[in-house]
Every structure is written in structure tokens, then in C-alpha cells.
Design an enzyme around this catalytic site. Structure first.
Site, PDB file in Angstrom:
ATOM      1  CG  ASN A 130     -36.654  -8.068  25.763  1.00  0.00           C
ATOM      2  OD1 ASN A 130     -37.325  -8.851  25.105  1.00  0.00           O
ATOM      3  ND2 ASN A 130     -37.154  -7.382  26.776  1.00  0.00           N
ATOM      4  CG  HIS A 150     -44.249  -0.290  25.160  1.00  0.00           C
ATOM      5  ND1 HIS A 150     -43.550   0.567  25.995  1.00  0.00           N
ATOM      6  CD2 HIS A 150     -45.543  -0.234  25.558  1.00  0.00           C
ATOM      7  CE1 HIS A 150     -44.400   1.113  26.850  1.00  0.00           C
ATOM      8  NE2 HIS A 150     -45.610   0.657  26.603  1.00  0.00           N
ATOM      9  CD  GLU A 207     -41.165  -7.300  27.253  1.00  0.00           C
ATOM     10  OE1 GLU A 207     -40.068  -6.828  26.927  1.00  0.00           O
ATOM     11  OE2 GLU A 207     -41.761  -6.938  28.285  1.00  0.00           O
TER      12      GLU A 207
HETATM   13  C1  GAR Z   1     -38.889  -4.722  28.982  1.00  0.00           C
HETATM   14  O1  GAR Z   1     -40.078  -5.103  29.643  1.00  0.00           O
HETATM   15  C2  GAR Z   1     -39.194  -3.789  27.822  1.00  0.00           C
HETATM   16  O2  GAR Z   1     -40.364  -4.116  27.146  1.00  0.00           O
HETATM   17  C3  GAR Z   1     -39.327  -2.481  28.551  1.00  0.00           C
HETATM   18  O3  GAR Z   1     -38.280  -2.483  29.487  1.00  0.00           O
HETATM   19  C4  GAR Z   1     -38.038  -3.832  29.890  1.00  0.00           C
HETATM   20  C5  GAR Z   1     -36.569  -4.119  29.709  1.00  0.00           C
HETATM   21  O4  GAR Z   1     -36.263  -5.382  30.207  1.00  0.00           O
HETATM   22  N1  GAR Z   1     -39.229  -1.382  27.655  1.00  0.00           N
HETATM   23  C6  GAR Z   1     -39.974  -0.268  27.785  1.00  0.00           C
HETATM   24  O5  GAR Z   1     -40.770  -0.096  28.676  1.00  0.00           O
HETATM   25  C7  GAR Z   1     -39.738   0.768  26.687  1.00  0.00           C
HETATM   26  N2  GAR Z   1     -40.813   1.687  26.637  1.00  0.00           N
HETATM   27  P1  GAR Z   1     -34.878  -6.057  29.868  1.00  0.00           P
HETATM   28  O6  GAR Z   1     -33.811  -4.999  30.171  1.00  0.00           O
HETATM   29  O7  GAR Z   1     -34.777  -7.214  30.800  1.00  0.00           O
HETATM   30  O8  GAR Z   1     -34.884  -6.452  28.431  1.00  0.00           O
END
Ligand code: GAR
Length: 209
Positions: free
Chosen positions: A21, A116, A181
Site C-alpha cells: 500500500n 483495513h 486496497e
Molecule cells: C493490508 O492488507 C492492510 O489492509 C492490512 O495489512 C496489509 C498490509 O499490506 N492492514 C490491517 O490488517 C490493519 N488492521 P501491505 O504491507 O502490503 O500494504
């Protein structure tokens, strides 16, 4: 003042892990798809891949580890100090896996957003994709929301719906949600930075765009 001379909004990202992200925000900013620039990355995890991404893109980074502080409140204050040095217009939690307390949030009122991987208020907390599979929902998705002191409880800015397939595993479902996302995150950041987001208690209204 013309738009060319206008100061770009300053975004600080907090990430604990892989940072896709975070990467999506960087890419959108560099391709002109985002009205702000990422001025700093903060991580609570010295091994986070997000730190390598920051280095690759010349974005200043700071590691603030929980174990360096005797209490949660002091950790929150340390984090606030690390974030505050970048004078952010917006603080984005992009896979930041810790709850932020009042000591942090009071420093950045209305300025902290989180993503999230579920359609909140369903499946808050850890392993949201696993929770969705176990519950047997046909649709899940992702949510960008303002951050309050609860776990994924703040007012909702935007959501995307993602179907759950009968043969999904946690990984296949997480990957399908992640695509959404990345674009939802950019869309919501742009709306907040353009002051198109109005809050009325829990309700968030997005104007124009
Ligand atoms: C993502 O899926 C985000 O939505 C989740 O962690 C992942 C991070 O991915 N966040 C949560 O669960 C927060 N409650 P990334 O490091 O590749 O962006």
C-alpha cells in the site's frame, strides 16, 4: 496563487511490513495521480520491507520500536514526535499493525487514516481475510477510515466490495482485496487532501470528485 505554485500536501506513512500500500501511494504520487507527496515513512519493525521501498525511493525513514519505550503511552509520544518532525498534512496507516493511543492521535486530529482488509464493521482486527473465509461471507472487501482509539472502529471514508470465491484460500482472497486496497487508498487520500471529506459524527460525506 496558481496550482503550480501551491505547496504539495505532505503525507507520512506508517507501515509494519511488506508495504505494497505504501508503494501504491508512492507510485500514484510520482505519476501525478496523487495530490500529495510522501515525505516520510515510519515503521515499528526494523525488518519491514517497507523500509527498503522507502530507501529505494529516497524517502526519509524512521524506525520507532515498541521495545524502546517503557510504556504504551511513551511509545505513542515517541511515534508522534517521529511523525511530527515531518509536519504532515495527513498520516496514513498502511499495514501498521499497532493500535494508536490518545497521546498520538491528539497530536494529529482528523489527520490519521487507516486501511483495513474487510468491509467494516465486519472482521475487525487481525487476519480479517481468514475471519471472512471462516464466517462464510460471499462478499468482503476493504475500508479506509479515520483512526480513533478503537481497533478499526473510526468513521468510514470509503469501501470497496470484493467477492469471495468458493475455492479461495486466505492468500487468494487477500490478493484480490489488495488490488482494491491500492486504488481505494489513493482515491481516499485525494479526497481528504482536497478537503472534499466532511465529517458529521460517524458519518463521512465525500463532496464532488
Ligand atoms: C493490508 O492488507 C492492510 O489492509 C492490512 O495489512 C496489509 C498490509 O499490506 N492492514 C490491517 O490488517 C490493519 N488492521 P501491505 O504491507 O502490503 O500494504
Amino acid at each position: 496563487m496558481d496550482s503550480g505554485a501551491r505547496r504539495k500536501s505532505r503525507i507520512v506513512v506508517l507501515a509494519s511490513g511488506r508495504g505494497t500500500n505504501f508503494q501504491a501511494i508512492i507510485d500514484a504520487s510520482r505519476s501525478g495521480g496523487l495530490s500529495g507527496e510522501v515525505v516520510g515513512l515510519i515503521s515499528d519493525n526494523p525488518d519491514a520491507t517497507a523500509l527498503k521501498r522507502a530507501k529505494r525511493h529516497g524517502i526519509p525513514q524512521v524506525v520507532v520500536e515498541r521495545k524502546s519505550y517503557p510504556s504504551k503511552r511513551e511509545f505513542d509520544l515517541g511515534l508522534a514526535q517521529a511523525v511530527g518532525q515531518f509536519s504532515p498534512d495527513l498520516v496514513v496507516l498502511a499495514g501498521f499493525m499497532r493500535l494508536l493511543g490518545k497521546a498520538f492521535l491528539d497530536e494529529f486530529p482528523e489527520k490519521v487514516v487507516n486501511i483495513h482488509p474487510s468491509l467494516l464493521p465486519a472482521f475487525r482486527g487481525l487476519d480479517a481475510q481468514k475471519q471472512a473465509l471462516e464466517y462464510g461471507v460471499r462478499y468482503t472487501g476493504c475500508t479506509v477510515h479515520f483512526v480513533d482509539e478503537g481497533a478499526d472502529t473510526g468513521p468510514i471514508i470509503g469501501q470497496r466490495v470484493v467477492p469471495v470465491m468458493p475455492d479461495d484460500t486466505e492468500d487468494t482472497l487477500a490478493a484480490r482485496i489488495l488490488v482494491e486496497e491500492h486504488s481505494l487508498m489513493v482515491e481516499c487520500i485525494n479526497a481528504v487532501l482536497a478537503s472534499r471529506v466532511r465529517r458529521n459524527g460517524r458519518k463521512v460525506i465525500i463532496c464532488g470528485g
